[in-house]
Design a protein around this motif. Structure first.
Motif, mmCIF file in Angstrom:
data_model
loop_
_atom_site.group_PDB
_atom_site.id
_atom_site.type_symbol
_atom_site.label_atom_id
_atom_site.label_comp_id
_atom_site.label_asym_id
_atom_site.label_seq_id
_atom_site.Cartn_x
_atom_site.Cartn_y
_atom_site.Cartn_z
ATOM 1 N N SER A 113 -3.227 2.167 9.116
ATOM 2 C CA SER A 113 -4.029 2.723 8.023
ATOM 3 C C SER A 113 -3.776 1.951 6.729
ATOM 4 O O SER A 113 -4.693 1.728 5.943
ATOM 5 C CB SER A 113 -3.714 4.201 7.815
ATOM 6 O OG SER A 113 -4.163 4.942 8.916
ATOM 7 N N ARG A 153 -4.309 8.939 3.204
ATOM 8 C CA ARG A 153 -5.592 9.504 2.782
ATOM 9 C C ARG A 153 -6.779 8.898 3.525
ATOM 10 O O ARG A 153 -7.889 9.424 3.436
ATOM 11 C CB ARG A 153 -5.772 9.319 1.279
ATOM 12 C CG ARG A 153 -4.891 10.220 0.470
ATOM 13 C CD ARG A 153 -5.150 10.060 -1.005
ATOM 14 N NE ARG A 153 -4.269 10.932 -1.761
ATOM 15 C CZ ARG A 153 -3.735 10.623 -2.933
ATOM 16 N NH1 ARG A 153 -4.001 9.470 -3.504
ATOM 17 N NH2 ARG A 153 -2.942 11.477 -3.547
ATOM 18 N N MET A 154 -6.544 7.817 4.232
ATOM 19 C CA MET A 154 -7.630 7.196 4.992
ATOM 20 C C MET A 154 -8.041 8.156 6.107
ATOM 21 O O MET A 154 -7.185 8.769 6.750
ATOM 22 C CB MET A 154 -7.178 5.860 5.608
ATOM 23 C CG MET A 154 -6.728 4.801 4.631
ATOM 24 S SD MET A 154 -8.069 4.113 3.656
ATOM 25 C CE MET A 154 -9.018 3.259 4.894
ATOM 26 N N VAL A 183 0.873 -1.166 0.000
ATOM 27 C CA VAL A 183 0.000 0.000 0.000
ATOM 28 C C VAL A 183 0.912 1.218 0.000
ATOM 29 O O VAL A 183 1.781 1.351 0.867
ATOM 30 C CB VAL A 183 -0.915 0.019 1.246
ATOM 31 C CG1 VAL A 183 -1.717 1.307 1.312
ATOM 32 C CG2 VAL A 183 -1.838 -1.189 1.254
ATOM 33 N N THR A 235 -9.963 -2.467 0.398
ATOM 34 C CA THR A 235 -9.930 -2.420 -1.070
ATOM 35 C C THR A 235 -9.632 -3.776 -1.702
ATOM 36 O O THR A 235 -9.493 -3.863 -2.912
ATOM 37 C CB THR A 235 -8.877 -1.402 -1.554
ATOM 38 O OG1 THR A 235 -7.591 -1.779 -1.050
ATOM 39 C CG2 THR A 235 -9.233 0.005 -1.125
ATOM 40 N N ASP A 277 -1.619 6.561 -0.097
ATOM 41 C CA ASP A 277 -2.971 5.994 0.004
ATOM 42 C C ASP A 277 -3.356 5.740 1.458
ATOM 43 O O ASP A 277 -4.491 6.000 1.856
ATOM 44 C CB ASP A 277 -3.064 4.691 -0.792
ATOM 45 C CG ASP A 277 -2.940 4.921 -2.293
ATOM 46 O OD1 ASP A 277 -3.283 6.026 -2.757
ATOM 47 O OD2 ASP A 277 -2.487 3.991 -2.991
ATOM 48 N N ALA A 278 -2.421 5.247 2.247
ATOM 49 C CA ALA A 278 -2.694 5.010 3.665
ATOM 50 C C ALA A 278 -2.977 6.324 4.386
ATOM 51 O O ALA A 278 -3.868 6.401 5.231
ATOM 52 C CB ALA A 278 -1.521 4.278 4.308
ATOM 53 N N HIS A 291 -6.564 0.040 4.728
ATOM 54 C CA HIS A 291 -6.742 0.326 3.301
ATOM 55 C C HIS A 291 -6.736 -0.962 2.487
ATOM 56 O O HIS A 291 -7.593 -1.188 1.647
ATOM 57 C CB HIS A 291 -5.644 1.271 2.809
ATOM 58 C CG HIS A 291 -5.766 1.632 1.368
ATOM 59 N ND1 HIS A 291 -5.304 0.826 0.356
ATOM 60 C CD2 HIS A 291 -6.304 2.725 0.766
ATOM 61 C CE1 HIS A 291 -5.545 1.392 -0.804
ATOM 62 N NE2 HIS A 291 -6.152 2.550 -0.581
ATOM 63 N N ARG A 292 -5.753 -1.827 2.740
ATOM 64 C CA ARG A 292 -5.656 -3.081 1.992
ATOM 65 C C ARG A 292 -6.882 -3.951 2.223
ATOM 66 O O ARG A 292 -7.447 -4.511 1.310
ATOM 67 C CB ARG A 292 -4.382 -3.842 2.369
ATOM 68 C CG ARG A 292 -4.248 -5.209 1.722
ATOM 69 C CD ARG A 292 -4.305 -5.200 0.214
ATOM 70 N NE ARG A 292 -3.172 -4.497 -0.311
ATOM 71 C CZ ARG A 292 -3.169 -3.850 -1.461
ATOM 72 N NH1 ARG A 292 -4.244 -3.812 -2.213
ATOM 73 N NH2 ARG A 292 -2.103 -3.217 -1.875
ATOM 74 N N TYR A 331 -6.329 7.676 9.447
ATOM 75 C CA TYR A 331 -4.876 7.817 9.525
ATOM 76 C C TYR A 331 -4.407 8.565 10.776
ATOM 77 O O TYR A 331 -3.491 8.125 11.465
ATOM 78 C CB TYR A 331 -4.330 8.514 8.269
ATOM 79 C CG TYR A 331 -2.911 8.980 8.433
ATOM 80 C CD1 TYR A 331 -1.857 8.077 8.445
ATOM 81 C CD2 TYR A 331 -2.624 10.332 8.607
ATOM 82 C CE1 TYR A 331 -0.550 8.506 8.621
ATOM 83 C CE2 TYR A 331 -1.322 10.766 8.786
ATOM 84 C CZ TYR A 331 -0.293 9.843 8.787
ATOM 85 O OH TYR A 331 0.986 10.263 8.970
#
Length: 102
Positions: free
Chosen positions: A57, A45-46, A38, A65, A42-43, A61-62, A49
């Motif tokens: 995060s 943006r959670m 990841v 998604t 992207d992490a 995320h993983r 976070y």
């Protein structure tokens, strides 16, 4: 066999076992294991976070998604965040406590 020879034999055998173990690990890592990454951006943006940090995060995320079935963690905040997103999560500490009690 004297003590010195016995120790040398034991040391050689341990070295042999380490090589064999590393060969199996190489095979496992190259043939079986699938690693996912990841991106930090992207992490970050959670929305979680700021509360969870980068690593958790990224895990969240993983899981969110991908086709993750369940996640196992020792982190209660990560566990709760996964559950809030509808991802089955197990806090391993609960299993430890249950095994100690029952």
């Amino acid at each position: 066999m004297d003590v010195k020879a016995a120790v040398r034999t034991a040391v050689d055998y341990v070295a042999y076992l380490k090589v064999k173990l590393r060969e199996r690990l190489r095979w496992f890592a190259s043939e079986i294991l699938r690693e996912d990454y990841v991106a930090s951006v992207d992490a970050c943006r959670m929305e979680e976070y700021l509360r969870l940090g980068l690593t958790d995060s990224g895990i969240l995320h993983r899981a969110a998604t991908s086709k993750a079935v369940a996640a196992i963690t020792t982190d209660v905040q990560l566990c709760l965040s996964l559950l809030r997103k509808g991802i089955q999560a197990i806090n391993i500490n609960h299993l430890r406590q249950a095994s100690l009690l029952g």
